[in-house]
Each structure stands twice: as structure tokens, then as C-alpha cells.
Motif scaffolding. Sequence first.
Motif, PDB file in Angstrom:
ATOM      1  N   HIS A  57     111.244   0.929 -32.614  1.00  0.00           N
ATOM      2  CA  HIS A  57     110.617   0.074 -31.601  1.00  0.00           C
ATOM      3  C   HIS A  57     109.432   0.775 -30.941  1.00  0.00           C
ATOM      4  N   ARG A  58     109.524   2.078 -30.819  1.00  0.00           N
ATOM      5  CA  ARG A  58     108.407   2.847 -30.255  1.00  0.00           C
ATOM      6  C   ARG A  58     107.191   2.761 -31.185  1.00  0.00           C
ATOM      7  N   ILE A  59     107.425   2.889 -32.489  1.00  0.00           N
ATOM      8  CA  ILE A  59     106.318   2.807 -33.454  1.00  0.00           C
ATOM      9  C   ILE A  59     105.727   1.402 -33.474  1.00  0.00           C
ATOM     10  N   LEU A  60     106.576   0.381 -33.547  1.00  0.00           N
ATOM     11  CA  LEU A  60     106.071  -1.003 -33.536  1.00  0.00           C
ATOM     12  C   LEU A  60     105.316  -1.289 -32.239  1.00  0.00           C
ATOM     13  N   GLY A  61     105.875  -0.849 -31.122  1.00  0.00           N
ATOM     14  CA  GLY A  61     105.215  -1.044 -29.838  1.00  0.00           C
ATOM     15  C   GLY A  61     103.895  -0.296 -29.754  1.00  0.00           C
ATOM     16  N   THR A  62     103.865   0.882 -30.344  1.00  0.00           N
ATOM     17  CA  THR A  62     102.629   1.678 -30.353  1.00  0.00           C
ATOM     18  C   THR A  62     101.532   0.973 -31.136  1.00  0.00           C
ATOM     19  N   VAL A  63     101.883   0.441 -32.285  1.00  0.00           N
ATOM     20  CA  VAL A  63     100.891  -0.262 -33.100  1.00  0.00           C
ATOM     21  C   VAL A  63     100.378  -1.495 -32.348  1.00  0.00           C
ATOM     22  N   MET A  64     101.306  -2.271 -31.795  1.00  0.00           N
ATOM     23  CA  MET A  64     100.896  -3.479 -31.070  1.00  0.00           C
ATOM     24  C   MET A  64     100.063  -3.126 -29.832  1.00  0.00           C
ATOM     25  N   GLY A  65     100.524  -2.172 -29.056  1.00  0.00           N
ATOM     26  CA  GLY A  65      99.792  -1.768 -27.853  1.00  0.00           C
ATOM     27  C   GLY A  65      98.427  -1.196 -28.193  1.00  0.00           C
ATOM     28  N   SER A  66      98.341  -0.477 -29.308  1.00  0.00           N
ATOM     29  CA  SER A  66      97.062   0.099 -29.732  1.00  0.00           C
ATOM     30  C   SER A  66      96.068  -0.997 -30.109  1.00  0.00           C
ATOM     31  N   VAL A  67      96.548  -1.995 -30.829  1.00  0.00           N
ATOM     32  CA  VAL A  67      95.672  -3.108 -31.217  1.00  0.00           C
ATOM     33  C   VAL A  67      95.130  -3.809 -29.965  1.00  0.00           C
ATOM     34  N   PHE A  68      96.003  -4.079 -29.018  1.00  0.00           N
ATOM     35  CA  PHE A  68      95.565  -4.769 -27.800  1.00  0.00           C
ATOM     36  C   PHE A  68      94.691  -3.868 -26.926  1.00  0.00           C
ATOM     37  N   SER A  69      94.944  -2.572 -26.914  1.00  0.00           N
ATOM     38  CA  SER A  69      94.075  -1.683 -26.135  1.00  0.00           C
ATOM     39  C   SER A  69      92.688  -1.616 -26.768  1.00  0.00           C
ATOM     40  N   PHE A  70      92.627  -1.664 -28.095  1.00  0.00           N
ATOM     41  CA  PHE A  70      91.330  -1.694 -28.768  1.00  0.00           C
ATOM     42  C   PHE A  70      90.556  -2.941 -28.353  1.00  0.00           C
ATOM     43  N   ILE A  71      91.245  -4.072 -28.336  1.00  0.00           N
ATOM     44  CA  ILE A  71      90.604  -5.326 -27.916  1.00  0.00           C
ATOM     45  C   ILE A  71      90.097  -5.197 -26.480  1.00  0.00           C
ATOM     46  N   ALA A  72      90.936  -4.684 -25.603  1.00  0.00           N
ATOM     47  CA  ALA A  72      90.540  -4.544 -24.194  1.00  0.00           C
ATOM     48  C   ALA A  72      89.343  -3.616 -24.041  1.00  0.00           C
ATOM     49  N   LEU A  73      89.354  -2.498 -24.752  1.00  0.00           N
ATOM     50  CA  LEU A  73      88.249  -1.545 -24.635  1.00  0.00           C
ATOM     51  C   LEU A  73      86.965  -2.102 -25.244  1.00  0.00           C
ATOM     52  N   GLU A  74      87.099  -2.896 -26.276  1.00  0.00           N
ATOM     53  CA  GLU A  74      85.914  -3.530 -26.860  1.00  0.00           C
ATOM     54  C   GLU A  74      85.353  -4.601 -25.925  1.00  0.00           C
ATOM     55  N   LEU A  75      86.222  -5.289 -25.200  1.00  0.00           N
ATOM     56  CA  LEU A  75      85.754  -6.284 -24.237  1.00  0.00           C
ATOM     57  C   LEU A  75      84.954  -5.637 -23.113  1.00  0.00           C
ATOM     58  N   ALA A  76      85.197  -4.378 -22.858  1.00  0.00           N
ATOM     59  CA  ALA A  76      84.473  -3.680 -21.795  1.00  0.00           C
ATOM     60  C   ALA A  76      82.969  -3.687 -22.050  1.00  0.00           C
ATOM     61  N   GLU A  77      82.582  -3.819 -23.295  1.00  0.00           N
ATOM     62  CA  GLU A  77      81.162  -3.821 -23.647  1.00  0.00           C
ATOM     63  C   GLU A  77      80.476  -5.138 -23.269  1.00  0.00           C
ATOM     64  N   VAL A  78      81.207  -6.233 -23.318  1.00  0.00           N
ATOM     65  CA  VAL A  78      80.573  -7.539 -23.110  1.00  0.00           C
ATOM     66  C   VAL A  78      80.835  -8.150 -21.743  1.00  0.00           C
ATOM     67  N   ILE A  79      81.753  -7.597 -20.992  1.00  0.00           N
ATOM     68  CA  ILE A  79      82.062  -8.145 -19.676  1.00  0.00           C
ATOM     69  C   ILE A  79      81.450  -7.242 -18.603  1.00  0.00           C
ATOM     70  N   PRO A  80      80.493  -7.779 -17.831  1.00  0.00           N
ATOM     71  CA  PRO A  80      79.882  -6.942 -16.791  1.00  0.00           C
ATOM     72  C   PRO A  80      80.923  -6.485 -15.767  1.00  0.00           C
ATOM     73  N   ASN A  81      80.778  -5.269 -15.305  1.00  0.00           N
ATOM     74  CA  ASN A  81      81.663  -4.712 -14.284  1.00  0.00           C
ATOM     75  C   ASN A  81      83.140  -4.820 -14.665  1.00  0.00           C
ATOM     76  N   TYR A  82      83.402  -4.571 -15.932  1.00  0.00           N
ATOM     77  CA  TYR A  82      84.759  -4.706 -16.473  1.00  0.00           C
ATOM     78  C   TYR A  82      85.781  -3.910 -15.675  1.00  0.00           C
ATOM     79  N   ARG A  83      85.437  -2.706 -15.259  1.00  0.00           N
ATOM     80  CA  ARG A  83      86.389  -1.862 -14.530  1.00  0.00           C
ATOM     81  C   ARG A  83      86.542  -2.267 -13.065  1.00  0.00           C
ATOM     82  N   GLU A  84      85.863  -3.292 -12.670  1.00  0.00           N
ATOM     83  CA  GLU A  84      85.979  -3.745 -11.288  1.00  0.00           C
ATOM     84  C   GLU A  84      86.763  -5.052 -11.246  1.00  0.00           C
TER      85      GLU A  84
END
Length: 171
Positions: A57-84
Motif C-alpha cells: 500500500h505504501r508503494i501504490l500510495g507513493t506512485v499515486m501521490g507522486s503522479v498527483f504531486s507532479f500535476i500540482a507542481l506543473e500547475l504552478a507554472e500556469v496559475i499566477p501566485n500559485y503558492r498564495e
Amino acid sequence: MDLTYRPGQRALKTVIAVFFCLLLGFVTQRPTALYAVIAAVLCIQPTYDKSKQIGLHRILGTVMGSVFSFIALELAEVIPNYREFWFVIIFPLLMLALIFVCNVLRIKDSVAPSCVIFSVIVFLHAGSTLDTLPYVFERMLETIIGVLIALPVNRFFFNPKQKETACPPEK
């Protein structure tokens, strides 16, 4: 306060797994072994079978969480003031999507690890979006290494050898 406490086998196995995670990080010149250490600590369970279950479950969760974190970090490029302000809205929505996907895939026991790895990767990423994929991949690999270290440690350290059972007499 219990001054009579003595570390048991699980505590010793945990320390051995952490040692191997740190040793591997040292030998391979990795900047951190944090994710491997966390995964190893969480995967050492009272039994090997329980460790395998948690590890999967840790490995499956890691893969899923990694995919979604990649999406979130990529969105940081297109959303102004993403960290705010937008971060306050988008992060929980992505986590909800992550929880939804884990449940649809019937990996409910992977929800918590996926949300943890998603949160940690997104919050601790300090680079630019140019290094997002290598960063996410490194964190995912490091976590999986921690699981892969914990499992054999839990299996082979401090486990009494099973007595061979004598064959029953033939009739």
C-alpha cells in the motif's frame, strides 16, 4: 515513566532498516534518505505478512501521490501566485481527486500514504518547474527503496528459524 523498558525486536528491526537506508544513501551519494527512512519505519510491522501488506500500500500510495504531486507542481507554472491564494483552493481539490482515484481503483488502504507523499513532495519542492519530473521521480524511488529495504529486514532479522516438522509415520 517506565525505566524498565527494553527495545524489542520490532524496534531493533526498525533501527537496522534505517541504518541500511542511510548507508545506501551515503554509498550512492544521495542528498537525502528521508523518504526511504520514513517508508522503512512505517513498513516494519510485528509480522512479515503485515509488513508486506503495508509495503504494498505504501508503494501504490507513493506512485499515486507522486503522479498527483507532479500535476500540482506543473500547475504552478500556469496559475499566477500559485503558492498564495490559489494554492489554498487547488491543493485540497487535487487531494480530493487523489482520494477519489484511489477509491475507484480499489486501493483504499493506499489513500493515506498517497496523500502524505503528495503533500510532502508539493510542500518541499523548492526548485523550478523545469526540474519537477526528476524531483518527483527521485522522491518516489527513494520511498520505494525504503520499503524494499524494510521488507527483507523484517523477514530475516530476529526471526527464529522454524522447526522442521517430522514427517508423520506412514500407515
